[in-house]
Design a protein around this motif. Structure first.
Motif, PDB file in Angstrom:
ATOM      1  N   PRO A  51      37.599  37.069  38.344  1.00 21.25           N
ATOM      2  CA  PRO A  51      37.966  37.397  39.850  1.00 21.25           C
ATOM      3  C   PRO A  51      37.507  38.724  40.113  1.00 21.25           C
ATOM      4  O   PRO A  51      37.838  39.935  39.079  1.00 21.25           O
ATOM      5  N   ASN A  52      36.858  39.544  41.017  1.00 21.35           N
ATOM      6  CA  ASN A  52      36.959  40.394  41.467  1.00 21.35           C
ATOM      7  C   ASN A  52      37.759  40.756  42.915  1.00 21.35           C
ATOM      8  O   ASN A  52      38.390  40.370  43.964  1.00 21.35           O
ATOM      9  N   ALA A  53      37.938  42.063  42.853  1.00 22.45           N
ATOM     10  CA  ALA A  53      39.441  42.338  43.506  1.00 22.45           C
ATOM     11  C   ALA A  53      38.633  42.865  44.966  1.00 22.45           C
ATOM     12  O   ALA A  53      40.151  42.508  45.768  1.00 22.45           O
ATOM     13  N   LYS A  74      41.542  35.419  33.573  1.00 23.56           N
ATOM     14  CA  LYS A  74      42.946  36.320  34.257  1.00 23.56           C
ATOM     15  C   LYS A  74      42.030  37.733  34.673  1.00 23.56           C
ATOM     16  O   LYS A  74      41.637  37.875  34.561  1.00 23.56           O
ATOM     17  N   VAL A  75      42.535  38.070  35.628  1.00 22.47           N
ATOM     18  CA  VAL A  75      43.170  39.033  36.053  1.00 22.47           C
ATOM     19  C   VAL A  75      42.987  40.354  35.284  1.00 22.47           C
ATOM     20  O   VAL A  75      44.098  40.397  34.925  1.00 22.47           O
ATOM     21  N   TYR A  77      44.211  43.937  33.932  1.00 24.11           N
ATOM     22  CA  TYR A  77      45.021  44.304  34.294  1.00 24.11           C
ATOM     23  C   TYR A  77      45.561  45.223  32.662  1.00 24.11           C
ATOM     24  O   TYR A  77      45.302  45.016  32.082  1.00 24.11           O
ATOM     25  N   ILE A  91      45.650  47.185  38.485  1.00 23.13           N
ATOM     26  CA  ILE A  91      45.091  45.321  39.068  1.00 23.13           C
ATOM     27  C   ILE A  91      44.080  45.431  39.226  1.00 23.13           C
ATOM     28  O   ILE A  91      43.414  45.247  39.900  1.00 23.13           O
ATOM     29  N   ALA A  92      42.980  43.941  38.410  1.00 26.74           N
ATOM     30  CA  ALA A  92      41.951  43.463  39.036  1.00 26.74           C
ATOM     31  C   ALA A  92      41.044  44.681  39.125  1.00 26.74           C
ATOM     32  O   ALA A  92      39.552  44.310  39.488  1.00 26.74           O
TER      33      ALA A  92
END
Length: 99
Positions: A51-53, A74-75, A77, A91-92
């Motif tokens: 995932p990209n923030a 998973k994101v 962290y 996060i992310a």
């Protein structure tokens, strides 16, 4: 007339891009073999995604056949201690933990 009673209907369609051929017979029950030849586009993109923030990611899978499952990781962290006897959490977002 036969003793076969329809409890459910067989419905669907065949597009001009594929063919359906086969034979069905009725000898106490409906049996036979059907085959379909379908011309399809295979998905050739990534099968593993992080995932990209800050950006939306689109995997171009519409109307394509996949060879395996797509896995969304998973994101990211990360935690790091800060100067105030606390913990800063990322996060992310990847961070350089050696800085």
């Amino acid at each position: 007339m036969s003793s076969i009673k329809a409890f459910e209907c067989l419905t669907g369609h065949i597009s001009g891009l594929c063919t359906l051929s086969g034979k069905l017979t009725c000898f106490g029950s409906l049996s036979g073999k059907l085959s379909a030849v379908i011309d399809f586009n295979a998905y050739s993109g990534e099968y593993e995604v992080v995932p990209n923030a800050f950006n939306t990611q689109v995997l171009p899978t519409a109307n394509k056949v996949l060879k395996k499952d797509i896995v969304v990781q998973k994101v990211p962290y990360f935690e790091t201690s800060n100067n105030y006897d606390g913990v800063t959490v990322y996060i992310a977002e990847e961070v350089n933990q050696n800085a």
